[in-house]
Design a protein around this motif. Structure first.
Motif, PDB file in Angstrom:
ATOM      1  N   LEU A 238       0.848  -1.212   0.069  1.00  0.00           N
ATOM      2  CA  LEU A 238      -0.131   0.038   0.092  1.00  0.00           C
ATOM      3  C   LEU A 238       0.913   1.215   0.028  1.00  0.00           C
ATOM      4  O   LEU A 238       0.482   2.307  -0.582  1.00  0.00           O
ATOM      5  CB  LEU A 238      -0.835   0.071   1.147  1.00  0.00           C
ATOM      6  CG  LEU A 238      -2.083  -0.959   1.023  1.00  0.00           C
ATOM      7  CD1 LEU A 238      -2.821  -0.879   2.501  1.00  0.00           C
ATOM      8  CD2 LEU A 238      -3.240  -0.548   0.037  1.00  0.00           C
ATOM      9  N   THR A 239       1.993   1.387   0.420  1.00  0.00           N
ATOM     10  CA  THR A 239       2.909   2.296   0.668  1.00  0.00           C
ATOM     11  C   THR A 239       3.394   2.492  -0.993  1.00  0.00           C
ATOM     12  O   THR A 239       3.339   3.643  -1.199  1.00  0.00           O
ATOM     13  CB  THR A 239       4.244   2.097   1.378  1.00  0.00           C
ATOM     14  OG1 THR A 239       3.848   1.802   2.934  1.00  0.00           O
ATOM     15  CG2 THR A 239       5.145   3.095   1.567  1.00  0.00           C
ATOM     16  N   ILE A 240       3.715   1.494  -1.655  1.00  0.00           N
ATOM     17  CA  ILE A 240       4.133   1.637  -3.191  1.00  0.00           C
ATOM     18  C   ILE A 240       2.612   2.261  -3.849  1.00  0.00           C
ATOM     19  O   ILE A 240       2.961   2.986  -4.517  1.00  0.00           O
ATOM     20  CB  ILE A 240       4.540   0.312  -3.291  1.00  0.00           C
ATOM     21  CG1 ILE A 240       6.027  -0.090  -2.742  1.00  0.00           C
ATOM     22  CG2 ILE A 240       4.782   0.505  -4.906  1.00  0.00           C
ATOM     23  CD1 ILE A 240       6.245  -1.370  -3.319  1.00  0.00           C
ATOM     24  N   ALA A 241       1.715   1.697  -3.558  1.00  0.00           N
ATOM     25  CA  ALA A 241       0.484   2.028  -4.228  1.00  0.00           C
ATOM     26  C   ALA A 241       0.021   3.566  -4.255  1.00  0.00           C
ATOM     27  O   ALA A 241      -0.089   4.311  -5.233  1.00  0.00           O
ATOM     28  CB  ALA A 241      -0.597   1.237  -3.926  1.00  0.00           C
TER      29      ALA A 241
ATOM     30  N   GLY B 241       2.377   5.803  -3.182  1.00  0.00           N
ATOM     31  CA  GLY B 241       3.390   6.519  -3.947  1.00  0.00           C
ATOM     32  C   GLY B 241       3.182   6.728  -5.383  1.00  0.00           C
ATOM     33  O   GLY B 241       3.472   7.898  -5.955  1.00  0.00           O
ATOM     34  N   LEU B 242       2.817   5.659  -5.882  1.00  0.00           N
ATOM     35  CA  LEU B 242       2.552   5.762  -7.373  1.00  0.00           C
ATOM     36  C   LEU B 242       1.516   6.593  -7.798  1.00  0.00           C
ATOM     37  O   LEU B 242       1.550   7.151  -8.824  1.00  0.00           O
ATOM     38  CB  LEU B 242       2.414   4.313  -7.867  1.00  0.00           C
ATOM     39  CG  LEU B 242       3.927   3.377  -7.782  1.00  0.00           C
ATOM     40  CD1 LEU B 242       3.360   1.903  -8.245  1.00  0.00           C
ATOM     41  CD2 LEU B 242       5.033   3.808  -8.634  1.00  0.00           C
TER      42      LEU B 242
ATOM     43  N   SER C 251      -4.459  10.104  -6.368  1.00  0.00           N
ATOM     44  CA  SER C 251      -4.402   9.981  -4.982  1.00  0.00           C
ATOM     45  C   SER C 251      -4.937   8.652  -4.594  1.00  0.00           C
ATOM     46  O   SER C 251      -5.511   7.992  -5.608  1.00  0.00           O
ATOM     47  CB  SER C 251      -5.362  10.874  -4.087  1.00  0.00           C
ATOM     48  OG  SER C 251      -6.536  10.984  -4.588  1.00  0.00           O
ATOM     49  N   LEU C 252      -4.804   7.962  -3.452  1.00  0.00           N
ATOM     50  CA  LEU C 252      -5.314   6.758  -3.223  1.00  0.00           C
ATOM     51  C   LEU C 252      -5.745   6.742  -1.624  1.00  0.00           C
ATOM     52  O   LEU C 252      -5.004   7.394  -0.690  1.00  0.00           O
ATOM     53  CB  LEU C 252      -4.301   5.711  -3.210  1.00  0.00           C
ATOM     54  CG  LEU C 252      -4.698   4.327  -2.755  1.00  0.00           C
ATOM     55  CD1 LEU C 252      -5.661   3.571  -3.594  1.00  0.00           C
ATOM     56  CD2 LEU C 252      -3.306   3.313  -2.864  1.00  0.00           C
TER      57      LEU C 252
ATOM     58  N   PHE D  30     -11.278   1.056  -1.458  1.00  0.00           N
ATOM     59  CA  PHE D  30     -10.103   1.942  -1.706  1.00  0.00           C
ATOM     60  C   PHE D  30     -10.550   2.522  -2.976  1.00  0.00           C
ATOM     61  O   PHE D  30     -10.989   2.087  -3.862  1.00  0.00           O
ATOM     62  CB  PHE D  30      -8.975   0.873  -1.828  1.00  0.00           C
ATOM     63  CG  PHE D  30      -8.262   0.301  -0.566  1.00  0.00           C
ATOM     64  CD1 PHE D  30      -7.135   0.890  -0.198  1.00  0.00           C
ATOM     65  CD2 PHE D  30      -8.999  -0.764  -0.198  1.00  0.00           C
ATOM     66  CE1 PHE D  30      -6.850   0.628   1.324  1.00  0.00           C
ATOM     67  CE2 PHE D  30      -8.457  -1.335   1.106  1.00  0.00           C
ATOM     68  CZ  PHE D  30      -7.279  -0.354   1.911  1.00  0.00           C
ATOM     69  N   THR D  31     -10.109   3.807  -2.970  1.00  0.00           N
ATOM     70  CA  THR D  31     -10.393   4.790  -3.986  1.00  0.00           C
ATOM     71  C   THR D  31      -9.106   5.301  -4.884  1.00  0.00           C
ATOM     72  O   THR D  31      -8.326   5.909  -4.023  1.00  0.00           O
ATOM     73  CB  THR D  31     -11.292   5.713  -3.727  1.00  0.00           C
ATOM     74  OG1 THR D  31     -12.470   5.378  -3.328  1.00  0.00           O
ATOM     75  CG2 THR D  31     -11.735   6.725  -5.145  1.00  0.00           C
ATOM     76  N   LEU D  32      -8.961   5.069  -6.009  1.00  0.00           N
ATOM     77  CA  LEU D  32      -7.825   5.548  -6.813  1.00  0.00           C
ATOM     78  C   LEU D  32      -8.171   6.677  -7.703  1.00  0.00           C
ATOM     79  O   LEU D  32      -8.933   6.270  -8.705  1.00  0.00           O
ATOM     80  CB  LEU D  32      -7.176   4.306  -7.407  1.00  0.00           C
ATOM     81  CG  LEU D  32      -6.249   4.767  -8.676  1.00  0.00           C
ATOM     82  CD1 LEU D  32      -4.937   5.505  -7.843  1.00  0.00           C
ATOM     83  CD2 LEU D  32      -5.746   3.651  -9.485  1.00  0.00           C
TER      84      LEU D  32
END
Length: 365
Positions: free
Chosen positions: A327-330, A332-333, A340-341, A352-354
């Motif tokens: 989730l940290t990587i997600a 950050g990407l 945003s995530l 979870f909303t991307l």
């Protein structure tokens, strides 16, 4: 010479120069004022006053100079005291900064400087405190990272040691434990790879290849990748249509990596017979991709920390299911791509909303 002495002497020098300037200017400018005053006195005295004009001018000038010379020592005392106070205040701020920087250099990142006043020295103290807080956060992150990495490596290393001892004692044959050894070394390799990605993402050094693509293409790709795994676990993966949405601008592979992480987490935390919904919608001019599960949800105190490195809501249950930095990587990407995530959760499950940026219309003209 100490800074305090230099400041005091410099202030004192300025005071002496100012007093000397007053004396010289009074001597140079007093003649006109004295002459005017003497003429008035001569007029009042009458015919005999003309012979007294020179004596009157000399007497008034001597009286004025004597008064100025007598007042100099009296003026110098409060001026010197003011210079002492001013120099002491400046030196005190410098001493605080010196002691604070020494504390930071020795690892005491909790040191803060008092923020008194509204001058530049207060601004320096304020910026120092911000720097110290940032360094303290970095240091805490470093300590947590080392501790978490050691914790993550402890399990596979203990397993490898156990297998090695079993082979040495003849309890197990190399062929019987080769698969387990490969599994544990694979876990350590994944951890090393994830840590490398995390460091590059947090440093803003991850390479991106943005392009415009339809949201439906990203959802279809994610659904195709995970349909088999969901069916095997007995969890329904509902694929909502994303037709009519504008194209988004992002790195397709990185966006797919984010959705893969979210779908993988949802699969692990959704019980058999549950459901995970994958969809997209227009939100605030951009496109929001959502992954909603029917698991047990995430409590409020955990929601604020699940994007931290190695943070686990239930360490005992999820240990070994991943490196703990997905989730940290997600996030950050997502941030690197301008989106945003976020997460929202309740007893009925988590969502979870991307958010990805919609493509600019001019890009398609």
């Amino acid at each position: 010479m100490k800074l305090y002495a230099r400041l005091f002497l410099s202030h004192l020098l300025v005071i002496c120069v100012a007093l000397l300037t007053v004396l010289l200017l009074s001597e140079a400018l007093s003649s006109a004022f004295i002459r005017h005053h003497v003429e008035q006195m001569v007029t009042l005295i009458g015919p005999d006053g003309a012979s007294l004009r020179l004596d009157l001018e000399r007497g008034v000038r001597r009286t004025l100079n004597a008064a100025l010379l007598a007042s100099l020592p009296l003026a110098l005392v409060p001026a010197a005291l003011t210079a002492l106070f001013s120099a002491r205040r400046v030196v005190r701020s410098v001493e605080w900064l010196r002691d604070g920087s020494h504390a930071i250099a020795t690892g005491d990142y909790g040191r803060r400087l008092p923020e008194e006043g509204r001058d530049e020295l207060t601004d320096v103290a304020r910026h120092f405190n911000r720097m110290a807080a940032a360094l303290q956060t970095v240091e805490q992150g470093r300590v947590e990272l080392i501790s978490n990495v050691a914790h993550e490596l402890r399990t596979p290393l203990s397993a490898l040691r156990g297998y090695a001892e079993a082979i040495k004692d003849g309890v197990m044959t190399p062929g019987a434990v080769s698969g387990a050894i490969l599994r544990e070394t694979g876990a350590m390799e994944r951890l090393a790879q994830d840590l490398s990605v995390v460091s590059r993402v947090e440093a803003g050094a991850v390479e991106l290849h943005p392009s415009d693509f339809a949201p439906q293409a990203l959802i279809a790709d994610a659904h195709e990748r995970f349909a088999g795994a969901y069916e095997e676990r007995g969890v329904a993966l509902v694929h909502l249509g994303a037709g009519g949405l504008p194209p988004v601008t992002a790195d397709f592979e990185r966006a797919s990596q984010i959705l893969a992480n979210l779908l993988g987490n949802a699969l692990r935390h959704t019980p058999r017979g549950g459901q995970v919904t994958l969809g997209a919608e227009h939100r605030g001019g951009d496109v929001a991709f959502t992954v909603a599960d029917t698991g047990g949800g995430i409590s409020a105190e955990h929601q604020a920390r699940i994007f931290e490195r190695f943070y686990r809501v239930d360490a005992a249950r999820t240990r070994g299911d991943g490196s703990g930095v997905g989730l940290t990587i997600a996030r950050g990407l997502a941030t690197r791509m301008g989106g945003s995530l976020t997460v929202s959760s309740g007893p009925a499950g988590s969502t979870f909303t991307l958010i990805l940026l919609a493509a600019h219309p001019s890009a398609h003209d």
